[in-house]
Enzyme design. Structure first.
Site, short mmCIF file in Angstrom:
data_model
loop_
_atom_site.label_atom_id
_atom_site.label_comp_id
_atom_site.label_asym_id
_atom_site.label_seq_id
_atom_site.Cartn_x
_atom_site.Cartn_y
_atom_site.Cartn_z
N ALA A 13 0.71 -1.25 -0.13
CA ALA A 13 0.08 0.01 -0.07
C ALA A 13 0.84 1.07 -0.07
O ALA A 13 0.87 1.95 0.90
CB ALA A 13 -1.01 -0.01 1.14
N LEU A 14 1.73 1.22 -1.01
CA LEU A 14 2.78 2.27 -0.90
C LEU A 14 2.20 3.86 -1.10
O LEU A 14 1.26 4.15 -1.85
CB LEU A 14 3.89 1.98 -2.01
CG LEU A 14 4.42 0.50 -2.24
CD1 LEU A 14 5.69 0.29 -2.96
CD2 LEU A 14 5.11 0.36 -0.81
N GLY A 38 5.78 8.46 0.82
CA GLY A 38 6.82 8.24 1.91
C GLY A 38 7.56 7.22 1.56
O GLY A 38 8.90 7.33 1.59
N HIS A 39 7.05 6.05 1.02
CA HIS A 39 7.76 4.98 0.74
C HIS A 39 8.61 5.21 -0.65
O HIS A 39 9.84 4.69 -0.64
CB HIS A 39 6.88 3.68 0.40
CG HIS A 39 6.04 3.17 1.35
ND1 HIS A 39 4.71 3.23 1.52
CD2 HIS A 39 6.69 2.43 2.56
CE1 HIS A 39 4.31 2.63 2.70
NE2 HIS A 39 5.41 2.04 3.36
N GLN A 79 3.43 -9.55 13.35
CA GLN A 79 3.32 -8.05 14.12
C GLN A 79 1.85 -7.76 14.38
O GLN A 79 2.04 -6.33 14.88
CB GLN A 79 4.13 -7.30 13.31
CG GLN A 79 3.79 -6.77 12.12
CD GLN A 79 4.94 -6.02 11.23
OE1 GLN A 79 5.78 -6.43 10.65
NE2 GLN A 79 4.50 -4.58 11.18
N GLY A 106 11.24 4.94 7.65
CA GLY A 106 10.60 6.34 8.03
C GLY A 106 10.56 6.56 9.47
O GLY A 106 10.42 5.64 10.19
N ASP A 159 7.48 5.65 12.06
CA ASP A 159 7.48 4.63 13.08
C ASP A 159 8.99 4.84 14.03
O ASP A 159 9.76 3.96 13.57
CB ASP A 159 7.48 3.42 12.15
CG ASP A 159 6.05 3.08 11.74
OD1 ASP A 159 5.09 3.32 12.43
OD2 ASP A 159 6.10 2.85 10.56
N GLN A 181 9.82 2.08 15.92
CA GLN A 181 10.34 0.74 15.13
C GLN A 181 12.02 0.92 14.75
O GLN A 181 12.47 -0.07 14.75
CB GLN A 181 9.66 0.73 13.91
CG GLN A 181 10.06 -0.41 12.79
CD GLN A 181 8.88 -0.53 11.87
OE1 GLN A 181 7.99 -1.47 12.17
NE2 GLN A 181 9.13 -0.05 10.58
N SER A 197 0.48 7.14 5.49
CA SER A 197 0.54 5.81 6.20
C SER A 197 -0.27 5.03 5.31
O SER A 197 -1.29 5.31 4.56
CB SER A 197 -0.03 5.93 7.67
OG SER A 197 -0.44 4.70 7.87
#
Ligand code: PAF
Length: 282
Positions: free
Chosen positions: A32-33, A36-37, A61, A149, A152, A155, A187
């Site tokens: 679901a790019l 940001g990706h 996760q 990114g 997160d 993360q 997101s």
């Protein structure tokens, strides 16, 4: 563009095109790019001989079955978006079997407590799942550089700790948050928001910016109380947590120390869709 479903084929391809000195940039994603990706891909392409992106919705996760089932899966669209950056990017879109080999469970990790704060508290087992899949993906892709990114942020710190503890020779690169024009952090979950919910969600970043201003003169607990009260007055958004924490340890800020860097972290629900955001405070 090369797209691989099996690690054996990906590895054969990487072996055929690279040599031991080649840098390999890696962008792990759950698909679901969004832009940001794509910015992580740009950064990787500019700095490495080859770039690999993984697209894999990692079941271990998710602590919420509904969240896992509803997570957007848009491989064909994702591939079209990747092509807009470069045709040379190598896509690894594995099955659960290819990653977990019949054993879809998390390994247990000790990330020196980073895993127990905020997301770890509200999503039990989340960072064991992230650690398990990121370790697996790093072993398969063997990148020299991996791109994550800043949204997160927890993360990112966990992944840095993972490579440090496992002595993996990988540089972890942090890339800035991309935002919609109204300030909403990009997101994959935003795809599930209606247009009106996207408008409402703009308030999250506004509140973070206000918190940043207030934190210059007020204590962390005063700022947290102000944020809680603000959300109480917004019936369509439920605040899960707002935390001001030390950027390195992720421990809550109890008393400000001018030698430390602090950051605000937030998680909210809009109509059952969970959104997170963060801002650096000093
Ligand atoms: O940030 C994500 O999209 C995921 O947590 C990651 C790093 C790809 C692991 O599944």
């Amino acid at each position: 563009m090369k797209i691989f479903e099996k690690q054996i084929d990906l590895n054969a391809h990487l072996k055929s095109i690279s040599n031991p000195n080649s840098t390999i940039g890696f962008v792990p994603t759950m698909g679901a790019l969004h832009s940001g990706h794509l910015s992580l891909l740009q950064e990787s392409i500019q700095n490495n001989a080859f770039t690999v992106i993984s697209i894999f919705v990692n079941p271990t996760q998710f602590n919420n079955q509904e969240d896992l089932e509803k997570y957007p899966r848009t491989l064909n669209h994702d591939v079209e978006k990747i092509k807009t950056v470069s045709d040379e990017i190598i896509v690894y879109a594995p099955t659960v079997e290819d990653i977990y080999e019949g054993h879809t469970v998390s390994q247990h990790f000790n990330f020196d407590g980073l895993e127990n704060q905020m997301e770890g508290q509200f999503r039990p087992g989340h960072y064991d799942g992230v650690g398990t899949v990121v370790k697996r993906l790093f072993e398969i892709v063997k990148p020299t550089h991996a791109y994550f990114g800043e949204k997160d942020f927890q993360q990112l710190q966990v992944v840095k700790k993972l490579v440090q503890k496992l002595k993996m020779p990988i540089v972890i690169v942090c890339c800035p948050i991309h935002r919609e024009s109204n300030g909403l952090a990009m997101s994959s979950r935003n795809e599930r928001l209606s247009d009106s919910e996207k408008k409402q969600a703009a308030v999250i970043y506004k509140i973070l910016k206000t918190a940043k201003t207030k934190f210059k003169t007020k204590s962390a607990s005063t700022v947290s109380d102000l944020v809680s009260k603000t959300f109480e007055a917004i019936p369509t958004i439920t605040l899960e947590y707002f935390q001001i924490a030390d950027e390195v340890t992720l421990l809550p800020c109890l008393r400000k120390n001018k030698n430390k860097k602090y950051r605000a972290f937030i998680a909210v629900f809009i109509n059952n869709i969970r959104l997170i955001d963060t801002i650096s405070l000093n």
